[in-house]
Structure formats: C-alpha cells, structure tokens
Design a protein around this motif. Structure first.
Motif, PDB file in Angstrom:
ATOM      1  N   LEU A   1       0.845  -1.193   0.000  1.00  0.00           N
ATOM      2  CA  LEU A   1       0.000   0.000   0.000  1.00  0.00           C
ATOM      3  C   LEU A   1       0.880   1.242   0.000  1.00  0.00           C
ATOM      4  O   LEU A   1       2.081   1.154   0.258  1.00  0.00           O
ATOM      5  N   GLY A   2       0.288   2.378  -0.192  1.00  0.00           N
ATOM      6  CA  GLY A   2       1.024   3.637  -0.212  1.00  0.00           C
ATOM      7  C   GLY A   2       1.169   4.281   1.151  1.00  0.00           C
ATOM      8  O   GLY A   2       1.668   5.392   1.259  1.00  0.00           O
ATOM      9  N   TYR A   3       0.718   3.606   2.181  1.00  0.00           N
ATOM     10  CA  TYR A   3       0.801   4.125   3.549  1.00  0.00           C
ATOM     11  C   TYR A   3       0.877   2.938   4.508  1.00  0.00           C
ATOM     12  O   TYR A   3       0.522   1.819   4.144  1.00  0.00           O
TER      13      TYR A   3
ATOM     14  N   PRO B   1      10.123   4.575  -1.007  1.00  0.00           N
ATOM     15  CA  PRO B   1       9.332   5.742  -0.614  1.00  0.00           C
ATOM     16  C   PRO B   1       7.855   5.590  -1.006  1.00  0.00           C
ATOM     17  O   PRO B   1       7.529   5.272  -2.147  1.00  0.00           O
ATOM     18  N   ASN B   2       6.993   5.747  -0.027  1.00  0.00           N
ATOM     19  CA  ASN B   2       5.541   5.633  -0.213  1.00  0.00           C
ATOM     20  C   ASN B   2       5.084   4.265  -0.717  1.00  0.00           C
ATOM     21  O   ASN B   2       4.062   4.151  -1.374  1.00  0.00           O
ATOM     22  N   ARG B   3       5.859   3.237  -0.415  1.00  0.00           N
ATOM     23  CA  ARG B   3       5.512   1.853  -0.766  1.00  0.00           C
ATOM     24  C   ARG B   3       5.704   0.996   0.484  1.00  0.00           C
ATOM     25  O   ARG B   3       6.822   0.639   0.827  1.00  0.00           O
ATOM     26  N   TRP B   4       4.617   0.710   1.168  1.00  0.00           N
ATOM     27  CA  TRP B   4       4.655  -0.047   2.412  1.00  0.00           C
ATOM     28  C   TRP B   4       4.229  -1.484   2.160  1.00  0.00           C
ATOM     29  O   TRP B   4       3.173  -1.738   1.583  1.00  0.00           O
TER      30      TRP B   4
ATOM     31  N   PHE C   1      -4.434  -0.059  -5.451  1.00  0.00           N
ATOM     32  CA  PHE C   1      -3.235   0.779  -5.344  1.00  0.00           C
ATOM     33  C   PHE C   1      -2.259   0.438  -6.462  1.00  0.00           C
ATOM     34  O   PHE C   1      -1.686   1.320  -7.096  1.00  0.00           O
ATOM     35  N   CYS C   2      -2.096  -0.832  -6.723  1.00  0.00           N
ATOM     36  CA  CYS C   2      -1.214  -1.299  -7.799  1.00  0.00           C
ATOM     37  C   CYS C   2      -1.651  -0.729  -9.144  1.00  0.00           C
ATOM     38  O   CYS C   2      -0.821  -0.249  -9.925  1.00  0.00           O
ATOM     39  N   LEU C   3      -2.938  -0.745  -9.403  1.00  0.00           N
ATOM     40  CA  LEU C   3      -3.439  -0.227 -10.675  1.00  0.00           C
ATOM     41  C   LEU C   3      -3.277   1.284 -10.776  1.00  0.00           C
ATOM     42  O   LEU C   3      -2.931   1.811 -11.834  1.00  0.00           O
TER      43      LEU C   3
ATOM     44  N   ARG D   1       4.157  -2.309  -6.474  1.00  0.00           N
ATOM     45  CA  ARG D   1       5.466  -2.721  -5.985  1.00  0.00           C
ATOM     46  C   ARG D   1       6.074  -3.673  -6.998  1.00  0.00           C
ATOM     47  O   ARG D   1       5.517  -4.705  -7.303  1.00  0.00           O
ATOM     48  N   GLY D   2       7.240  -3.363  -7.493  1.00  0.00           N
ATOM     49  CA  GLY D   2       7.961  -4.279  -8.371  1.00  0.00           C
ATOM     50  C   GLY D   2       7.425  -4.303  -9.785  1.00  0.00           C
ATOM     51  O   GLY D   2       6.237  -4.278  -9.995  1.00  0.00           O
ATOM     52  N   ARG D   3       8.271  -4.349 -10.751  1.00  0.00           N
ATOM     53  CA  ARG D   3       7.851  -4.380 -12.155  1.00  0.00           C
ATOM     54  C   ARG D   3       7.642  -5.817 -12.621  1.00  0.00           C
ATOM     55  O   ARG D   3       8.399  -6.696 -12.273  1.00  0.00           O
ATOM     56  N   GLN D   4       6.618  -6.016 -13.411  1.00  0.00           N
ATOM     57  CA  GLN D   4       6.374  -7.329 -14.013  1.00  0.00           C
ATOM     58  C   GLN D   4       7.346  -7.516 -15.159  1.00  0.00           C
ATOM     59  O   GLN D   4       7.593  -6.622 -15.936  1.00  0.00           O
ATOM     60  N   LYS D   5       7.890  -8.716 -15.238  1.00  0.00           N
ATOM     61  CA  LYS D   5       8.814  -9.023 -16.332  1.00  0.00           C
ATOM     62  C   LYS D   5       8.115  -9.808 -17.406  1.00  0.00           C
ATOM     63  O   LYS D   5       7.143 -10.429 -17.221  1.00  0.00           O
TER      64      LYS D   5
END
Length: 134
Positions: free
Chosen positions: A77-79, A94-97, A123-125, A130-134
């Motif tokens: 989440l962002g918080y 930063p801002n990724r909890w 939040f992801c959308l 968090r993290g890039r899809q490969k």
C-alpha cells in the motif's frame, strides 16, 4: 472460471503442506475477483500481479509471535496500515509499504484480509504498485 493449481504451486508447499488449504482459499478468492491476475512461483514466494505485484505469500516469519506452521500473506500500500493482525509493515521504497499478515488456517483468509488485498490491488493499478512485471 478458476485455474487449476500448477505443479510449481503444489511443490512450493512441500515444506509446509498444512498451509496449502489456506493458500487455496486465498487464490480462489483472488482469481474469482480478478481472473486476469497472474501468478508467479519462485523459491521463496508466490506473487500475485496485475500490472505490478500487489500481494505475495511466503513462509517468511514476520514476527516472533507467528507460529512455526503459517503462511505469510503480504500486500503493498502507499501508507502504513495499522491493525492488530498486521504483524509488520515496512517501507520498502518511498511511499511503498509492505504489510505482512500471519495466516494459520483457511478461516484467516476472511473479509478483512481480502479487503486489504483488494486495496493493494487498486493501489497497484493506480500508483504502479510494488515491483515491475517481467
């Protein structure tokens, strides 16, 4: 339509087969809500992703009080969300909890946990998650 468990998913649970039923409930509920979600199995975790990873399961022990037989469900989440069931929340970027919840039985995969995971999905959308899809 729910996809069948893969051989990699089943193999992941060899060290803790008692946690497979809890995972199956979580997986089914996630795929029922979002059939497009991708599942990736690695040696240490199973990740759920849309454009980015929004939830993971692992055997990580997030807190001393977590029993030996458990499944850790993590979501981003962002918080920092505060709740008694959240064993730990760390600011991975930063801002990724990243939040960790200890699950010990299928009943732990309840509306509260699924609500948090839905929030992480949204939040992801919206924010890139968090993290890039490969």
């Amino acid at each position: 339509m729910t996809r069948e468990l893969t051989a990699d998913e089943l193999l992941f649970f060899d060290p803790m087969p008692g946690m497979l039923p809890a995972y199956q409930v979580l997986r089914r509920r996630l795929l029922d809500a979002h059939p497009e979600v991708g599942i990736r199995v690695t040696k240490t975790q199973i990740s759920f992703r849309s454009r980015y990873i929004f939830a993971m399961v692992s055997f990580l022990r997030p807190a001393a009080g977590c029993p030996r037989e458990h499944l850790t469900v993590s979501f981003g989440l962002g918080y920092p969300k505060a709740a008694p069931r959240i064993a730990a929340a760390v600011e991975a970027a930063p801002n990724r909890w990243t939040h960790h919840v200890c699950v010990t039985c299928p009943g732990d995969v309840d509306g509260e946990l699924m609500g948090w995971i839905e929030e992480a999905y949204q939040f992801c959308l919206a924010k890139g998650g968090r993290g890039r899809q490969k």
